[in-house]
Design a protein around this motif. Structure first.
Motif, PDB file in Angstrom:
ATOM      1  N   LYS A  85       8.205  60.737  18.874  1.00 35.87           N
ATOM      2  CA  LYS A  85       9.331  61.168  19.711  1.00 35.87           C
ATOM      3  C   LYS A  85      10.636  61.210  18.922  1.00 35.87           C
ATOM      4  O   LYS A  85      11.422  62.150  19.042  1.00 35.87           O
ATOM      5  N   ALA A  86      10.870  60.178  18.118  1.00 32.96           N
ATOM      6  CA  ALA A  86      12.117  60.120  17.348  1.00 32.96           C
ATOM      7  C   ALA A  86      12.167  61.238  16.310  1.00 32.96           C
ATOM      8  O   ALA A  86      13.218  61.845  16.083  1.00 32.96           O
ATOM      9  N   LEU A  87      11.051  61.526  15.671  1.00 36.69           N
ATOM     10  CA  LEU A  87      11.005  62.614  14.692  1.00 36.69           C
ATOM     11  C   LEU A  87      11.228  63.953  15.370  1.00 36.69           C
ATOM     12  O   LEU A  87      11.944  64.820  14.853  1.00 36.69           O
ATOM     13  N   ALA A  88      10.615  64.136  16.530  1.00 33.59           N
ATOM     14  CA  ALA A  88      10.822  65.373  17.279  1.00 33.59           C
ATOM     15  C   ALA A  88      12.271  65.489  17.726  1.00 33.59           C
ATOM     16  O   ALA A  88      12.854  66.580  17.728  1.00 33.59           O
ATOM     17  N   ASN A  89      12.869  64.363  18.072  1.00 30.67           N
ATOM     18  CA  ASN A  89      14.267  64.331  18.475  1.00 30.67           C
ATOM     19  C   ASN A  89      15.194  64.798  17.358  1.00 30.67           C
ATOM     20  O   ASN A  89      16.289  65.304  17.605  1.00 30.67           O
ATOM     21  N   SER A  90      14.710  64.657  16.119  1.00 26.95           N
ATOM     22  CA  SER A  90      15.514  65.075  14.962  1.00 26.95           C
ATOM     23  C   SER A  90      15.255  66.527  14.576  1.00 26.95           C
ATOM     24  O   SER A  90      15.866  67.036  13.631  1.00 26.95           O
ATOM     25  N   GLY A  91      14.311  67.184  15.272  1.00 24.75           N
ATOM     26  CA  GLY A  91      14.054  68.598  15.014  1.00 24.75           C
ATOM     27  C   GLY A  91      12.700  68.909  14.428  1.00 24.75           C
ATOM     28  O   GLY A  91      12.360  70.081  14.246  1.00 24.75           O
ATOM     29  N   MET A  92      11.893  67.887  14.134  1.00 26.28           N
ATOM     30  CA  MET A  92      10.562  68.124  13.575  1.00 26.28           C
ATOM     31  C   MET A  92       9.607  68.543  14.688  1.00 26.28           C
ATOM     32  O   MET A  92       9.569  67.930  15.756  1.00 26.28           O
ATOM     33  N   ARG A  93       8.824  69.593  14.454  1.00 25.48           N
ATOM     34  CA  ARG A  93       7.899  70.111  15.467  1.00 25.48           C
ATOM     35  C   ARG A  93       6.530  69.457  15.278  1.00 25.48           C
ATOM     36  O   ARG A  93       5.892  69.599  14.234  1.00 25.48           O
ATOM     37  N   ILE A  94       6.075  68.738  16.337  1.00 26.02           N
ATOM     38  CA  ILE A  94       4.884  67.896  16.239  1.00 26.02           C
ATOM     39  C   ILE A  94       3.914  68.223  17.362  1.00 26.02           C
ATOM     40  O   ILE A  94       4.289  68.241  18.536  1.00 26.02           O
ATOM     41  N   LEU A  95       2.651  68.461  16.989  1.00 27.25           N
ATOM     42  CA  LEU A  95       1.588  68.661  17.974  1.00 27.25           C
ATOM     43  C   LEU A  95       0.721  67.420  18.035  1.00 27.25           C
ATOM     44  O   LEU A  95       0.090  67.031  17.045  1.00 27.25           O
TER      45      LEU A  95
END
Length: 331
Positions: free
Chosen positions: A110-120
């Motif tokens: 969640k934190a990485l996605a919050n920074s803009g990283m796209r995660i599946l």
């Protein structure tokens, strides 16, 4: 008197693959990559009897699958995927479930996605009693549950994070996973799901708990031409255990590499008496502290950053910065 004519029934086309694996200690062998691809194609296309399916999966489980077999299986699955072209930075399979510690890796994602990283994220549901699965926490942590690729793309565009159940994009594999409680053992399908990388993400993260399998998975990903990092994650999930040394098995651009990450804690933490989902949410919001959770989240974020090319120390520092800067709301 007319002589009696005996007709021998024809052999089932899939029988050859069961025979290859089960022909005794001296006669049995691994499937070639091409044989594995053909066998998995028949399984996925419903051209196999249930008895053959069970025998095949358990013979593989007993023998332990090879990298060539894993690669062939993955190729058969990928040939049947009907997924659009969607940009993804990290493929993050979640199939093991947690039983000793909370799934801190979900907060890392969640934190990485919050920074803009796209995660599946993708998983196979609760197949083993006594474990906490990602699917059970999606609502609590506001992680989008997607039932098709269109919804995945929308979630990635909006939140940079999406979770899709295996059954919604490869139902035959989900059926095989669900045989866990009938066969009594996990099958190689649990391992196969880790290397599938259905959207061709820039890097696949893989967690394999059993010793020796990590190198096999790396080799399979290398055969497939994928970039990947394989670890023995806490509880079988993609999560760094801060109380233990972590070995990273990396592959990319045809080259393999290894790294040892030392433990982040001098002493082992006491595992919690129970796993409370609300504790994860409260920790995300900054309402409670958790030393083990803090170390697990930041080191797992660093693992993902390492997967995308950052050196360990830089990755750990940036992970801490991204965690501190996260949007703490769960709305």
């Amino acid at each position: 008197m007319t002589p009696l004519t005996l007709t021998t029934p024809p052999e089932h086309p899939f029988a050859q693959f069961v025979r290859i694996l089960g022909k005794g200690k001296r006669g049995a062998r691994n499937l070639t990559r091409e044989e594995a691809r053909e066998a998995m194609a028949m399984l996925l296309d419903g051209k196999v009897e249930d008895s053959q399916l069970g025998a095949f999966l358990m013979l593989l489980r007993h023998k332990e699958e090879s990298a060539e077999e894993m690669a062939g299986f993955a190729e058969a699955v990928r040939a049947r995927l009907q997924a659009p072209s969607i940009h993804v930075d990290l493929d993050w399979p979640s199939y093991a479930g947690k039983k000793r510690h909370l799934p801190w890796f979900l907060l890392a994602a969640k934190a990485l996605a919050n920074s803009g990283m796209r995660i599946l994220l993708h998983g196979g549901g609760p197949h083993t009693a006594g474990r906490m699965y990602s699917e059970q926490l999606l609502d609590t942590l506001n992680i989008p549950l997607c039932r098709n690729w269109t919804r995945v793309e929308e979630a990635l565009n909006h939140q940079q994070l999406a979770f899709i159940p295996l059954g919604d994009w490869m139902a035959p594999l989900q059926r095989m996973i669900d045989l866990r409680n009938i066969l009594g053992l996990r099958s190689p399908i649990h391992s196969l799901t880790r290397i599938l990388n259905p959207l061709g993400a820039r890097c696949g993260l893989q967690s394999i708990f059993h010793p020796g399998y990590q190198a096999v998975h790396r080799e399979a990903s290398q055969l497939l031409g994928d970039t990947a990092i394989v670890i023995k994650g806490e509880g079988g999930e993609i999560e760094i255990n801060p109380d233990a040394t972590s070995h990273l098995y990396g592959t990319g651009n045809g080259d393999n590499w290894d790294e040892e990450w030392p433990a982040l804690s001098a002493q082992r933490h006491v595992k919690p008496g129970s796993l409370e989902p609300e504790h994860l949410a409260a920790f995300w919001r900054g309402e409670v502290s958790d030393e083990y959770g803090q170390l697990a989240v930041i080191s797992t974020m660093a693992l993902a950053l390492r997967a995308l090319g950052e050196p360990r120390e830089q990755a750990l520092q940036r992970a801490a910065e991204l965690w501190a800067a996260r949007d703490q709301s769960l709305s």
